[in-house]
Design an enzyme around this catalytic site. Sequence first.
Site, PDB file in Angstrom:
ATOM      1  N   PHE A 186       0.785  -1.200  -0.055  1.00 11.68           N
ATOM      2  CA  PHE A 186      -0.116   0.011   0.064  1.00 11.68           C
ATOM      3  C   PHE A 186       0.822   1.089   0.054  1.00 11.68           C
ATOM      4  O   PHE A 186       0.424   2.109  -0.895  1.00 11.68           O
ATOM      5  CB  PHE A 186      -1.175  -0.205   1.292  1.00 11.68           C
ATOM      6  CG  PHE A 186      -1.990   1.063   1.288  1.00 11.68           C
ATOM      7  CD1 PHE A 186      -2.743   1.062  -0.091  1.00 11.68           C
ATOM      8  CD2 PHE A 186      -2.161   1.937   2.346  1.00 11.68           C
ATOM      9  CE1 PHE A 186      -3.927   2.185  -0.206  1.00 11.68           C
ATOM     10  CE2 PHE A 186      -3.248   2.769   2.045  1.00 11.68           C
ATOM     11  CZ  PHE A 186      -4.221   2.953   1.228  1.00 11.68           C
ATOM     12  N   LYS A 210      -3.761  -0.168   9.374  1.00 10.35           N
ATOM     13  CA  LYS A 210      -5.109  -0.880   9.794  1.00 10.35           C
ATOM     14  C   LYS A 210      -4.754  -1.645  10.881  1.00 10.35           C
ATOM     15  O   LYS A 210      -4.873  -3.166  10.929  1.00 10.35           O
ATOM     16  CB  LYS A 210      -5.954  -1.472   9.003  1.00 10.35           C
ATOM     17  CG  LYS A 210      -6.355  -0.455   7.691  1.00 10.35           C
ATOM     18  CD  LYS A 210      -7.278  -1.196   6.444  1.00 10.35           C
ATOM     19  CE  LYS A 210      -7.292  -0.151   5.671  1.00 10.35           C
ATOM     20  NZ  LYS A 210      -8.234  -0.567   4.340  1.00 10.35           N
ATOM     21  N   LYS A 235     -12.679  -4.505  10.732  1.00 10.54           N
ATOM     22  CA  LYS A 235     -13.228  -5.142   9.367  1.00 10.54           C
ATOM     23  C   LYS A 235     -12.128  -6.432   9.137  1.00 10.54           C
ATOM     24  O   LYS A 235     -12.573  -7.547   8.559  1.00 10.54           O
ATOM     25  CB  LYS A 235     -13.131  -4.666   8.163  1.00 10.54           C
ATOM     26  CG  LYS A 235     -11.917  -3.558   7.705  1.00 10.54           C
ATOM     27  CD  LYS A 235     -11.003  -4.432   6.674  1.00 10.54           C
ATOM     28  CE  LYS A 235      -9.866  -3.724   6.440  1.00 10.54           C
ATOM     29  NZ  LYS A 235      -8.879  -4.607   5.517  1.00 10.54           N
ATOM     30  N   ASP A 251     -15.133  -0.930   3.219  1.00 17.44           N
ATOM     31  CA  ASP A 251     -13.947  -1.708   3.437  1.00 17.44           C
ATOM     32  C   ASP A 251     -14.163  -3.430   3.916  1.00 17.44           C
ATOM     33  O   ASP A 251     -13.615  -4.358   3.621  1.00 17.44           O
ATOM     34  CB  ASP A 251     -13.134  -1.377   4.594  1.00 17.44           C
ATOM     35  CG  ASP A 251     -11.771  -1.376   4.395  1.00 17.44           C
ATOM     36  OD1 ASP A 251     -11.279  -2.379   3.409  1.00 17.44           O
ATOM     37  OD2 ASP A 251     -10.788  -1.219   5.342  1.00 17.44           O
ATOM     38  N   GLU A 301      -3.054  -8.258   9.873  1.00 16.96           N
ATOM     39  CA  GLU A 301      -3.246  -7.422  11.050  1.00 16.96           C
ATOM     40  C   GLU A 301      -4.501  -8.315  11.843  1.00 16.96           C
ATOM     41  O   GLU A 301      -4.641  -8.126  13.128  1.00 16.96           O
ATOM     42  CB  GLU A 301      -3.642  -6.230  10.684  1.00 16.96           C
ATOM     43  CG  GLU A 301      -2.398  -5.419  10.071  1.00 16.96           C
ATOM     44  CD  GLU A 301      -1.509  -4.961  11.327  1.00 16.96           C
ATOM     45  OE1 GLU A 301      -1.755  -5.126  12.581  1.00 16.96           O
ATOM     46  OE2 GLU A 301      -0.412  -4.175  10.855  1.00 16.96           O
TER      47      GLU A 301
END
Length: 355
Positions: free
Chosen positions: A16, A110, A193, A246, A283
């Site tokens: 990312f 995240k 999420k 998301d 994560e």
Amino acid sequence: MSEDPMRVAVLGGGSFGTALASIAADNGAEVRQWLRDPELAAQINLEHRNGRYLPDYAINPSVVASTDMAEVLQGAGLVLVAIPSKAFRDVVRQARPWLHADQILVSTTKGIQEDGFKLMSRILEEETGFTHVGVISGPNLASEIAQKQLTATVVASDDPETRTRVQTALGCDYFRVYASNDRHGVELGGALKNIYAIAAGMAAALGMGENTRSMLMTRALAEMSRFAVDQGANPMTFLGLAGVGDLIVTCSSNLSRNYRVGYALGEGRTLDEAVEALGQVAEGVNTVRLVRDKAREDGVYMPLAEGLYQVLFEGVPARDMARMLMLGEQSSDVEFILSREDVQQAHRDSGVQDG
């Protein structure tokens, strides 16, 4: 006379961070990217390619990669911190001598720090004391961004300058940047999420159908917003890109690392086997444990997180966990319309037993 181009620093050499560095360069910014690995930095500079994380992506050739933090941060007006949560604070501390209060600091990570249950923007504030702090979150699979597929994200900050500068630096014809002032909610959405992407991957591996996926995602959204509101976020944030947006992409795509871990677990692999096969940080694995413990501590009802905890850390088979969830209480659909407590009271008044 034209203004000098914006200088952007990206801390992190993952997928990312690499994609955002190239987008900012495409938009005319002077971009430097910090990486730990000198070989990967050399490859980006010589081949304009990140062979480890985005091997097929042609990085804008003006992106300069370096292992020298001072060189990367010099003159940067916008600093994007794209570091996994476990190393996030250490890297910010390493960067601190070359940061100053006029800079805009934005987390793209995240995740949640275990000690104190802290989100990454909180760490930025604690380590720097700066006011121009924000987060980026949304349905952003880096491999699709690299292919210049139409994508949208959210920049969240209480500071209007932070929101505007990020929109200017990163917004383009295939990457749209929308604004929010609920930094806490946007950041929580991005972290939470990941839990439910693991559940969605498990359900797919177990052969469950579209009805199941729809139910899982909708109840996940209810669980996410319930927890986030308890933490002080705005529930309306979860109707946007950082919430339902998301959640949809991460629960529907095998490009999602967390989905792939869940799929491996559904196939009967152990957690260690699933993570080893992935070869990257997921994560959500750590987030399951942190959120489950925090929910218990605060008395927030989170049956999906609890069930996933049992599969990941207590050895409960995924199929057994799915069966147990279907035997749980039938409560309210949208709690901000009809509360769970009101449904439970109605059941008690009628002599109905949940399950």
